[in-house]
Scaffold this active site. Structure first.
Site, PDB file in Angstrom:
ATOM      1  N   SER A   1       0.815  -1.213   0.000  1.00 22.62           N
ATOM      2  CA  SER A   1       0.000   0.000   0.000  1.00 22.62           C
ATOM      3  C   SER A   1       0.852   1.268   0.000  1.00 22.62           C
ATOM      4  CB  SER A   1      -0.934   0.010   1.219  1.00 22.62           C
ATOM      5  OG  SER A   1      -1.822  -1.076   1.176  1.00 22.62           O
TER       6      SER A   1
ATOM      7  N   GLU B   1     -10.599   6.046   0.857  1.00 24.34           N
ATOM      8  CA  GLU B   1     -10.082   4.680   0.826  1.00 24.34           C
ATOM      9  C   GLU B   1     -11.003   3.708   1.548  1.00 24.34           C
ATOM     10  OE1 GLU B   1      -5.963   2.223   1.599  1.00 24.34           O
ATOM     11  OE2 GLU B   1      -6.681   3.517   3.215  1.00 24.34           O
TER      12      GLU B   1
ATOM     13  N   HIS C   1      -6.447 -10.184   3.888  1.00 25.23           N
ATOM     14  CA  HIS C   1      -5.347 -10.717   4.694  1.00 25.23           C
ATOM     15  C   HIS C   1      -5.837 -11.814   5.636  1.00 25.23           C
ATOM     16  CE1 HIS C   1      -1.853  -8.362   3.595  1.00 25.23           C
ATOM     17  NE2 HIS C   1      -2.525  -7.237   3.702  1.00 25.23           N
TER      18      HIS C   1
ATOM     19  N   HIS D   1      -3.334  -3.096  -4.954  1.00 23.59           N
ATOM     20  CA  HIS D   1      -2.969  -4.477  -5.210  1.00 23.59           C
ATOM     21  C   HIS D   1      -4.165  -5.338  -4.840  1.00 23.59           C
ATOM     22  CE1 HIS D   1      -2.799  -4.778  -0.881  1.00 23.59           C
ATOM     23  NE2 HIS D   1      -1.982  -3.730  -0.868  1.00 23.59           N
TER      24      HIS D   1
ATOM     25  N   HIS E   1      -0.460 -10.319  -0.403  1.00 26.16           N
ATOM     26  CA  HIS E   1      -0.810  -9.668  -1.658  1.00 26.16           C
ATOM     27  C   HIS E   1      -0.502 -10.593  -2.833  1.00 26.16           C
ATOM     28  CE1 HIS E   1       0.234  -5.610   0.516  1.00 26.16           C
ATOM     29  NE2 HIS E   1      -0.821  -6.221   1.030  1.00 26.16           N
TER      30      HIS E   1
END
Length: 459
Positions: A95, A270, A279, A318, A415
């Site tokens: 990020s 965001e 995650h 991503h 990621h």
């Protein structure tokens, strides 16, 4: 960081070449005055890859209709962004590096905020906007000190130096003012510390302070607002109580405040926890956060449509989790070879974490889950819950059941290197068509907003 000088020189040369080529292309595309935006809304669905978008489209589909209901972004897809960071053979961007590239037009190393490959500060798009006396704002569901917002407002060699980032949110000033007029998100613990009370400093500098949704509403009409709605990141959208605003509410407030600036504005929005759901491999939380982000997108697009001078760019940094949709021979859907079934998610009233946190004292996980899930548990699921532990182990067990019921797969807790979608609406959107490296997107945004700023202001 140990950097080989020749490697750095090559990377810098590469960035300069890219900058020159892209600037020529953008100049050609934006030759007509009407294609230059006055305002810019950057919307980042952190961790949002193509599968995340597909999953939410299926989740929100009305099964009573033949056609699949569209998402607010479906008609404005213009390309994709490549997610390679510096390094070899293929280092997936994080990020911090991605946001720094979007903010500055320069590539950098993972975990680095607002610095180039050699560790020197880069001027960000938000700093350029402040020098033009434009309005500047952020609205995020993470801490305001997290990697993405930090990369537009700070310059730090490691993204987790939260106290230093928090200090720079105030100390990094132009013409005697912090860069951002509007800061909305979580992160009270980073700004209210034993060694420094930045909330008090912002208040003394004329900022209205909001700690709840109602206090944010009461701040309407204020040009300077610091809103901190949680000690760290905000709760997941499905788990929030009415004291915490949605991302759409924060976006609407920021737009109403910033749109009063006669020189235009830049705003970062965001959907931070799409990434956190990936995650943790949590499909229910992913739908929660995708919905929160899509609602904010609708607010931004409605504003841009009415305004006519605002470019909205929507993308990701991503993909996170290696999400896959569908399994062969689904155990709960007969007569279909390949199925991803969102129905078990559609009747949930919270995330698995929210369910575990809300369990009654002495209540067993099996008993709580029986009321939580909108389906009858089979023997294997009941055994899993009976043998599961508490806390994080309980959350993992609940998520495993939802994966099994929906046909959801994950390849990683990190990621992945897939391209992420790029959407754009409004003047200048043509300049974003195609497949781009993240730093090329940053160059385009800076060029669109500032190359002809004087000419745009006269109109």
């Amino acid at each position: 960081m140990r950097l080989v000088p020749l490697v750095i020189a090559g990377l810098v040369l590469m960035a300069c070449t890219t900058d020159s080529d892209v600037r020529q292309e953008v100049n050609a595309i934006t030759g007509s005055p009407g294609s230059v935006p006055r305002n810019l809304i950057i919307m980042i669905g952190d961790g949002m890859g193509p599968a995340q978008v597909s999953a939410f489209r299926a989740f929100q589909d009305d099964p009573e209709t033949v056609a699949v209901e569209t998402l607010p972004v479906d008609s404005i897809l213009v390309g994709n962004v490549r997610t390679k960071s510096m390094g070899a053979p293929w280092v997936v961007v994080d990020s911090a590096a991605a946001a720094t590239a979007y903010a500055t037009g320069q590539p950098t190393w993972n975990e680095v905020v607002g610095l180039d490959a050699s560790g020197e500060p880069l001027e960000t798009l938000f700093e350029r906007a402040r020098r033009q006396d434009m309005g500047v704002g952020i609205a995020v569901t993470s801490e305001v000190t997290h990697a993405t917002p930090a990369s537009f407002l700070a310059h730090v060699d490691y993204r987790k130096k939260y106290a230093r980032i928090a200090d720079q949110l105030f100390d990094n000033q132009i013409d005697g003012r912090p860069i951002a007029d509007i800061l909305l998100g979580g992160g009270r613990t980073h700004l209210q510390r034993e060694d420094r009370n930045l909330v008090g400093e912002f208040e003394n500098a004329g900022y209205r302070i909001a700690m709840t949704a109602s206090e944010l509403t009461q701040s309407a009409g204020s040009d300077l607002v610091l809103g901190l709605f949680a000690p760290r990141g905000l709760p997941a959208a499905w788990d929030r109580d009415p004291t915490i605003p949605s991302l759409a509410e924060m976006t609407r407030f920021a737009l109403e405040s910033l749109s009063g600036n006669r020189n235009g504005f830049v705003l970062l929005v965001e959907g931070s926890q799409i990434d956190w759901a990936g995650h943790d491999n949590q499909i229910a939380k992913l739908m929660s956060e995708m919905g929160d982000f899509m609602d904010a997108i609708e607010v931004a697009l409605d504003f841009a449509e009415a305004d006519g001078e605002t470019l909205v760019m929507i993308t990701a940094d991503h993909e996170t989790g290696g999400l896959s949709l569908g399994v062969e021979d689904h155990p709960f859907v007969a007569d279909e070879a390949y199925v991803w079934d969102p129905r078990p998610l559609q009747q949930l009233d919270g995330t698995p974490l929210g369910m575990v946190i809300g369990m009654e004292p002495g209540q067993s996980l099996l008993e709580a889950a029986t009321h939580y899930f909108p389906f009858e548990l089979d023997a294997a699921e009941r055994e899993l819950l009976t043998n599961a532990g508490s806390g994080e182990d309980a959350v993992v067990a609940l998520n495993l059941i939802l994966d099994r019921r929906t046909g959801t797969g994950w390849s990683t807790g990190g990621h992945t290197g897939v391209d992420v979608p790029l959407y754009a609406y409004g003047p200048g959107s043509e300049a974003l068509r195609g497949s781009h490296a993240s730093e090329a997107v940053g160059i385009r945004l800076n060029q669109l907003m500032f190359a002809d700023r004087g000419q745009a202001a006269e109109r």
